[in-house]
Write an enzyme that holds these catalytic residues in place. Structure first.
Site, short mmCIF file in Angstrom:
data_model
loop_
_atom_site.label_atom_id
_atom_site.label_comp_id
_atom_site.label_asym_id
_atom_site.label_seq_id
_atom_site.Cartn_x
_atom_site.Cartn_y
_atom_site.Cartn_z
N GLY A 113 0.84 -1.16 0.17
CA GLY A 113 -0.07 0.16 0.09
C GLY A 113 0.51 1.33 0.01
O GLY A 113 1.77 1.20 0.14
N CYS A 114 0.27 2.43 -0.14
CA CYS A 114 1.07 3.09 -0.76
C CYS A 114 0.99 4.71 0.63
O CYS A 114 2.24 5.67 0.92
CB CYS A 114 1.04 4.57 -1.70
SG CYS A 114 -0.99 5.00 -1.37
N GLY A 115 -0.03 3.94 1.70
CA GLY A 115 0.75 4.84 3.35
C GLY A 115 -0.40 5.77 3.74
O GLY A 115 -0.98 6.14 4.43
#
Length: 269
Positions: A113-115
């Site tokens: 995931g990109c956060g």
């Protein structure tokens, strides 16, 4: 297990203060910071650290500014529940929104995931936003007055000197809503929820922030539908590009009637 006590927004703690005459024992009010889980149905979508105040506004505003709902009627249930490790904001989505959320959750099952909250790809970090076309205008005097009113209205910040605020300024009425939080994103989400609950039209005024303007703050303002975003600090380059692209007038480094306009200056009288 006993139900945990509901935390207060601030707590007074002992401290040692250095003064010209030396160290002195004293007391200092500091903001509380609590883990808050935002769940839809039985699925937790995000967990964040937040000030335990105005949490129904946080749940409603987060749902709107993260694109999970388009209007309050698509949230059919909302309750705030104390938990041993924090607080849960449990919400229920209506019909098609619930189905869309379930599909989104299934896509989130991957390993990376990109956060960002509930975002599963880098493309979604720069998602498409609605065009904000409202013609609302502010004068230089109103911009300065809006920032002054925001500072004057920060009761929790006066007590703790450690929280952000987001407010809504309406021409002819002044500052009609204000929310505070240890997190600048949370403060803006709480403001969005408050405006929805009050039935106010975001297109008729300006969002006012005590923080810097990152791209997420512009995205949330666009999804709220406010045409002007005023901030005491500077924006990032991406925030300026996104504000230009979605039609928002971005005004930063507001100091009295002095400020810098980065996009769509036609709304400044």
């Amino acid at each position: 297990m006993a139900t945990p006590a509901w935390p207060r927004p601030s707590v007074v703690l002992p401290c040692l203060a250095r003064r010209p005459e030396g160290l002195k024992a004293g007391l200092r009010a500091v903001p509380e910071e609590t883990a808050v889980a935002l769940t839809y149905g039985s699925a937790t979508h995000a967990v964040m650290m937040a000030t335990p105040a105005d949490l129904p506004d946080l749940g409603l505003g987060f749902s709107l500014t993260e694109g999970l709902i388009a209007h309050p009627g698509e949230l059919t249930g909302l309750e705030v529940l104390p938990r041993p490790a924090g607080i849960e904001i449990r919400m229920e989505l209506a019909g098609l929104r619930e189905e869309a959320f379930a599909r989104r959750r299934r896509r989130l099952a991957g390993p990376l995931g990109c956060g960002l909250c509930g975002i599963e790809s880098l493309d979604e970090a720069t998602r498409d936003l609605p065009r904000v076309a409202a013609p609302t205008r502010l004068s230089a005097a109103e911009i300065g007055a809006a920032m002054t009113a925001l500072a004057d209205g920060q009761a929790l910040h006066r007590e703790t000197h450690a929280v952000h605020a987001a407010g809504f300024w309406r021409p002819g009425q002044g500052l009609v809503a204000l929310r505070e939080d240890v997190g600048r994103h949370n403060a803006l989400d709480k403001l969005a929820g408050a405006l929805l609950r009050q039935g106010r039209c975001p297109a008729e005024g300006a969002v006012v922030l005590t923080s810097r303007v990152s791209v997420e703050m512009v995205q949330k303002t666009a999804l709220l539908g406010a045409p002007l975003l005023l901030a005491v600090s500077a924006p990032t380059a991406l925030a300026v590009r996104v504000a230009e692209g979605c039609g928002i007038t971005l005004v930063a480094r507001v100091r009295g009637e002095g400020f810098e306009v980065f996009s769509h200056p036609q709304r400044i009288a």
